[in-house]
Design a protein around this motif. Structure first.
Motif, short mmCIF file in Angstrom:
data_model
loop_
_atom_site.label_atom_id
_atom_site.label_comp_id
_atom_site.label_asym_id
_atom_site.label_seq_id
_atom_site.Cartn_x
_atom_site.Cartn_y
_atom_site.Cartn_z
N LYS A 41 -17.26 53.97 75.69
CA LYS A 41 -15.89 54.57 75.68
C LYS A 41 -15.24 54.37 74.47
O LYS A 41 -14.39 55.15 73.97
CB LYS A 41 -15.15 54.06 76.83
N PHE A 45 -14.05 57.29 71.56
CA PHE A 45 -12.47 56.96 71.12
C PHE A 45 -12.66 57.05 69.51
O PHE A 45 -11.71 57.86 68.79
CB PHE A 45 -11.84 55.69 71.53
N TRP A 138 -8.38 50.68 69.35
CA TRP A 138 -8.67 51.17 70.83
C TRP A 138 -7.63 50.49 71.59
O TRP A 138 -7.18 51.12 72.57
CB TRP A 138 -10.00 50.78 71.41
N GLY A 139 -7.60 49.04 71.40
CA GLY A 139 -6.35 48.45 72.31
C GLY A 139 -5.08 48.97 72.07
O GLY A 139 -4.27 49.05 73.00
N TRP A 141 -4.29 52.00 71.30
CA TRP A 141 -4.54 53.30 71.74
C TRP A 141 -4.33 53.20 73.38
O TRP A 141 -3.43 53.96 73.82
CB TRP A 141 -5.62 54.08 71.63
N LYS A 142 -5.02 52.32 73.80
CA LYS A 142 -4.76 52.09 75.29
C LYS A 142 -3.41 51.65 75.81
O LYS A 142 -2.79 52.05 76.58
CB LYS A 142 -5.85 50.90 75.77
N ASN A 143 -2.99 50.60 74.97
CA ASN A 143 -1.53 50.28 75.45
C ASN A 143 -0.45 51.57 75.08
O ASN A 143 0.42 51.52 75.91
CB ASN A 143 -1.07 49.16 74.43
N ASN A 145 -0.88 54.41 75.49
CA ASN A 145 -0.96 55.46 76.63
C ASN A 145 -0.54 54.70 77.91
O ASN A 145 0.02 55.36 78.79
CB ASN A 145 -2.35 55.64 76.82
N GLU A 146 -0.63 53.58 78.06
CA GLU A 146 -0.07 52.76 79.35
C GLU A 146 1.50 52.68 79.23
O GLU A 146 2.20 52.93 80.23
CB GLU A 146 -0.50 51.48 79.27
N SER A 163 -8.47 43.36 73.60
CA SER A 163 -9.41 43.97 72.83
C SER A 163 -10.74 43.51 72.43
O SER A 163 -11.92 43.65 72.71
CB SER A 163 -8.91 44.47 71.60
#
Length: 188
Positions: A41, A45, A138-139, A141-143, A145-146, A163
């Motif tokens: 994943k 990304f 990636w971390g 990006w994830k944060n 989006n959260e 991450s």
């Protein structure tokens, strides 16, 4: 397109010019990224970020999906991938919480692919540099989006910890313990 142009220009200047967009240098970049020892994943990304197809505000604005491309975190600039991962005030805290020291100065005009290309050149000299950098991106990006979906922002240390823990866990399961210990010492 700008990223590909810059890559072609650099290759031409260095005498590595090839006749088509699938040159050996570009193939090496993709082969290197897809062979990284990290979750699929995260590789996906990275591929999307390198192709500039992440759903950044800039890309959504260009496609007339949002009213503007301004970064919601800082409100100062267009939210390009490069801004989101390197220049936004919110992410500067993330990078300062990691032990990662990038051996290059990232230009605001660069695309994500430009950064990956530069970091691949350093990957033999600094073990784990590319993996740790990508995992932290990636971390971020994830944060991001959260925050957009639930409004809960993590602090920089939590993003780095989450991450790199995912990277450690993945590599441990895939029998790369020695690499994992080296990565942890390098990245934070």
């Amino acid at each position: 397109v700008r990223s590909a142009y810059r890559l072609a220009h650099i290759m031409y200047r260095n005498g590595e010019w090839a006749e088509c967009s699938e040159s050996s240098a570009v193939k090496r970049i993709w082969r290197g990224l897809w062979s990284l020892n990290m979750p699929n994943k995260v590789k996906h990304f990275t591929w999307k970020a390198c192709r500039n197809i992440l759903a950044t505000k800039e890309n959504l604005w260009r496609r007339n999906i949002t009213n503007d491309g301004i970064c919601e975190s800082c409100g100062k600039s267009i939210e390009s991938a490069c801004h989101m991962f390197w220049f936004c005030d919110q992410v500067k805290e993330v990078w300062s919480c990691s032990k990662l020291i990038l051996p290059l100065n990232i230009s605001q005009s660069w695309e994500f692919m430009d950064v990956m290309w530069q970091l691949q050149g350093w990957s033999e000299a600094v073990l784990g540099l590319l993996e740790c950098t990508i995992m932290i991106c990636w971390g971020i990006w994830k944060n991001r989006n959260e925050v957009r979906h639930s409004g809960k922002r993590k602090n920089g240390a939590a993003i780095v910890r989450m991450s790199l823990s995912l990277l450690d866990e993945f590599q441990l399961v895939n029998d790369k313990e020695q690499v994992t210990q080296t990565l942890r010492a390098t990245c934070g």
